[in-house]
Design a protein around this motif. Sequence first.
Motif, mmCIF file in Angstrom:
data_model
loop_
_atom_site.group_PDB
_atom_site.id
_atom_site.type_symbol
_atom_site.label_atom_id
_atom_site.label_comp_id
_atom_site.label_asym_id
_atom_site.label_seq_id
_atom_site.Cartn_x
_atom_site.Cartn_y
_atom_site.Cartn_z
ATOM 1 N N ASP A 171 6.528 71.729 67.502
ATOM 2 C CA ASP A 171 4.336 71.146 67.604
ATOM 3 C C ASP A 171 4.296 69.662 67.039
ATOM 4 O O ASP A 171 3.544 69.141 67.194
ATOM 5 N N GLU A 172 5.952 69.347 66.878
ATOM 6 C CA GLU A 172 5.613 67.700 66.098
ATOM 7 C C GLU A 172 6.387 66.710 67.455
ATOM 8 O O GLU A 172 6.655 65.919 67.171
ATOM 9 N N ALA A 173 6.565 67.633 68.420
ATOM 10 C CA ALA A 173 6.830 66.728 69.585
ATOM 11 C C ALA A 173 6.008 66.680 70.729
ATOM 12 O O ALA A 173 5.110 67.706 71.360
ATOM 13 N N LEU A 174 6.385 65.509 71.682
ATOM 14 C CA LEU A 174 5.328 64.769 72.879
ATOM 15 C C LEU A 174 6.646 64.965 73.651
ATOM 16 O O LEU A 174 7.290 63.868 73.194
ATOM 17 N N MET A 175 5.785 65.136 74.839
ATOM 18 C CA MET A 175 6.637 65.583 76.431
ATOM 19 C C MET A 175 5.676 64.233 77.050
ATOM 20 O O MET A 175 5.221 64.472 77.666
ATOM 21 N N PHE A 193 3.136 68.278 72.432
ATOM 22 C CA PHE A 193 2.152 67.965 73.517
ATOM 23 C C PHE A 193 2.589 66.933 74.860
ATOM 24 O O PHE A 193 3.706 67.344 74.839
ATOM 25 N N GLY A 194 2.158 67.855 75.599
ATOM 26 C CA GLY A 194 2.377 67.088 76.873
ATOM 27 C C GLY A 194 1.369 65.777 77.993
ATOM 28 O O GLY A 194 -0.308 65.951 77.940
ATOM 29 N N VAL A 195 2.479 64.612 78.242
ATOM 30 C CA VAL A 195 1.668 63.914 78.467
ATOM 31 C C VAL A 195 2.358 63.623 80.535
ATOM 32 O O VAL A 195 3.718 63.830 80.565
ATOM 33 N N HIS A 196 1.416 64.010 80.565
ATOM 34 C CA HIS A 196 1.527 63.761 82.406
ATOM 35 C C HIS A 196 1.632 61.997 82.762
ATOM 36 O O HIS A 196 0.289 61.630 83.020
ATOM 37 N N VAL A 197 2.865 61.320 83.632
ATOM 38 C CA VAL A 197 2.570 60.142 83.962
ATOM 39 C C VAL A 197 2.522 61.176 86.023
ATOM 40 O O VAL A 197 3.823 60.607 86.450
ATOM 41 N N PRO A 198 1.335 60.227 86.526
ATOM 42 C CA PRO A 198 1.817 61.263 87.645
ATOM 43 C C PRO A 198 3.070 60.090 88.787
ATOM 44 O O PRO A 198 2.621 58.835 88.443
ATOM 45 N N SER A 199 3.601 60.625 89.207
ATOM 46 C CA SER A 199 4.629 59.652 90.699
ATOM 47 C C SER A 199 3.383 59.467 91.855
ATOM 48 O O SER A 199 2.688 60.216 92.123
ATOM 49 N N ARG A 200 4.012 58.755 92.479
ATOM 50 C CA ARG A 200 3.956 58.229 93.573
ATOM 51 C C ARG A 200 3.580 59.128 94.474
ATOM 52 O O ARG A 200 2.920 59.842 95.339
ATOM 53 N N ILE A 201 5.156 59.932 94.503
ATOM 54 C CA ILE A 201 5.107 61.056 95.525
ATOM 55 C C ILE A 201 5.559 62.383 95.031
ATOM 56 O O ILE A 201 6.581 62.125 93.949
ATOM 57 N N GLU A 202 5.455 63.623 94.876
ATOM 58 C CA GLU A 202 5.299 64.968 94.486
ATOM 59 C C GLU A 202 6.422 66.167 95.105
ATOM 60 O O GLU A 202 5.986 66.578 96.359
ATOM 61 N N TRP A 203 7.694 65.674 94.736
ATOM 62 C CA TRP A 203 7.773 67.422 95.300
ATOM 63 C C TRP A 203 6.782 68.402 95.321
ATOM 64 O O TRP A 203 6.514 68.853 94.226
ATOM 65 N N ALA A 204 6.649 69.183 96.412
ATOM 66 C CA ALA A 204 6.333 70.689 96.456
ATOM 67 C C ALA A 204 6.585 71.523 95.295
ATOM 68 O O ALA A 204 5.112 72.159 95.193
ATOM 69 N N LEU A 205 7.806 71.821 95.247
ATOM 70 C CA LEU A 205 7.864 72.728 94.571
ATOM 71 C C LEU A 205 7.553 72.345 92.577
ATOM 72 O O LEU A 205 8.361 73.456 92.030
ATOM 73 N N GLU A 206 7.458 71.309 92.593
ATOM 74 C CA GLU A 206 6.589 71.253 91.295
ATOM 75 C C GLU A 206 5.190 70.769 91.336
ATOM 76 O O GLU A 206 5.073 70.367 89.878
ATOM 77 N N ALA A 207 4.228 71.177 91.600
ATOM 78 C CA ALA A 207 2.829 71.389 92.040
ATOM 79 C C ALA A 207 2.900 72.474 91.182
ATOM 80 O O ALA A 207 2.742 73.340 90.929
ATOM 81 N N ALA A 208 1.453 71.769 90.298
ATOM 82 C CA ALA A 208 1.020 72.925 89.328
ATOM 83 C C ALA A 208 -1.076 72.421 89.120
ATOM 84 O O ALA A 208 -1.060 71.352 89.505
ATOM 85 N N LYS A 209 -1.700 73.300 88.676
ATOM 86 C CA LYS A 209 -2.815 72.943 88.464
ATOM 87 C C LYS A 209 -2.489 72.060 86.716
ATOM 88 O O LYS A 209 -1.944 72.739 86.157
ATOM 89 N N GLU A 210 -3.154 71.442 86.934
ATOM 90 C CA GLU A 210 -3.780 70.331 85.661
ATOM 91 C C GLU A 210 -4.238 70.618 83.991
ATOM 92 O O GLU A 210 -5.492 71.878 84.750
ATOM 93 N N PRO A 211 -3.591 70.727 83.558
ATOM 94 C CA PRO A 211 -4.257 71.281 82.315
ATOM 95 C C PRO A 211 -4.962 70.750 81.639
ATOM 96 O O PRO A 211 -4.320 70.921 80.518
ATOM 97 N N ALA A 212 -6.168 70.664 82.412
ATOM 98 C CA ALA A 212 -7.181 69.587 81.682
ATOM 99 C C ALA A 212 -7.737 69.883 80.412
ATOM 100 O O ALA A 212 -8.325 69.061 79.517
ATOM 101 N N ASP A 213 -7.881 70.966 79.878
ATOM 102 C CA ASP A 213 -8.804 71.231 78.796
ATOM 103 C C ASP A 213 -8.211 71.727 77.947
ATOM 104 O O ASP A 213 -8.156 72.329 76.480
ATOM 105 N N HIS A 214 -6.879 71.768 78.319
ATOM 106 C CA HIS A 214 -6.268 71.624 76.282
ATOM 107 C C HIS A 214 -6.182 70.710 75.777
ATOM 108 O O HIS A 214 -5.778 69.871 76.065
ATOM 109 N N PRO A 215 -5.953 71.501 74.357
ATOM 110 C CA PRO A 215 -5.813 70.467 73.188
ATOM 111 C C PRO A 215 -4.577 68.954 73.499
ATOM 112 O O PRO A 215 -4.981 67.750 72.657
ATOM 113 N N ARG A 216 -3.750 69.313 73.532
ATOM 114 C CA ARG A 216 -3.275 69.190 73.404
ATOM 115 C C ARG A 216 -2.084 68.270 75.014
ATOM 116 O O ARG A 216 -0.948 67.544 74.999
ATOM 117 N N TYR A 217 -2.933 67.732 76.084
ATOM 118 C CA TYR A 217 -2.863 67.524 77.165
ATOM 119 C C TYR A 217 -3.397 66.081 77.226
ATOM 120 O O TYR A 217 -4.513 66.108 76.941
#
Length: 247
Positions: A171-175, A193-217
């Motif tokens: 709860d006091e960590a950020l990934m 906390f979760g911080v997404h830094v998109p890469s130029r190329i994404e492996w298909a098996l790492e794709a997921a829906k963005e948790p845009a409404d999460h307060p810690r995203y």
Amino acid sequence: MTASRITTIGFDADDTLWQNEAYFRLTQERFTELLRDYAPSDHLQDRLLAAERRNIGAYGFGVKGFTLSMIETAIEVTEGRVPARVISELLGSGRAMLDHPVEILPHARETVEALSRDFRLVLITKGDLLHQERKLAQSGLGDFFDAVEIVSDKTAATYRSVFARHGTGADEALMTGNSLRSDVIPALEAGGFGVHVPSRIEWALEAAKEPADHPRYSSLPDLGALPDLVERLGSTPTPSAVQPAAR
């Protein structure tokens, strides 16, 4: 964004701190060239992805599992007639990937160095143990981290365990990382906390829906924006938070 003290910051490695997926794509292109007489490129790529998905549980993540999946796919699509020279070249491609020099991504070094002055930093990455250790050593970033965790997979339980060992709890960590599926969503599920830094190329098996409404995203265009984000979150590091954790 929910206010909370942040004492620990986790970083993914591949395609967050250094280049990775681009080498897989180049090798995959060579794979389809070698087998173009047996199947179309799109079919070969689909079969390879299916093999990777099927084999993760047995081989794990990384170059070695990818190489074995290429060989398995080559045998399947040729119905066992794949020439020995093709198998040899696929093995050589895997070795070349393992030996490829580390290419640090923009803003990685200055961001890690800046945050290491005030926070406990933990490198949390998947993949082959020896290969990841080699890349970290070649990157020159190892001294900025208080702990390094090379894990078989990234789940909420993984993050709770890692941040309990090397911090003051999830709860006091950020990934932060390039993968929503592995770096962000399970960290949020763990309470961090979760911080997404998109890469130029994404492996298909790492794709997921963005948790845009999460307060810690949060989502950032690059790692260079991370220190300002941490400051905006109102983090207040304490003396205990900045002491190096036991490795």
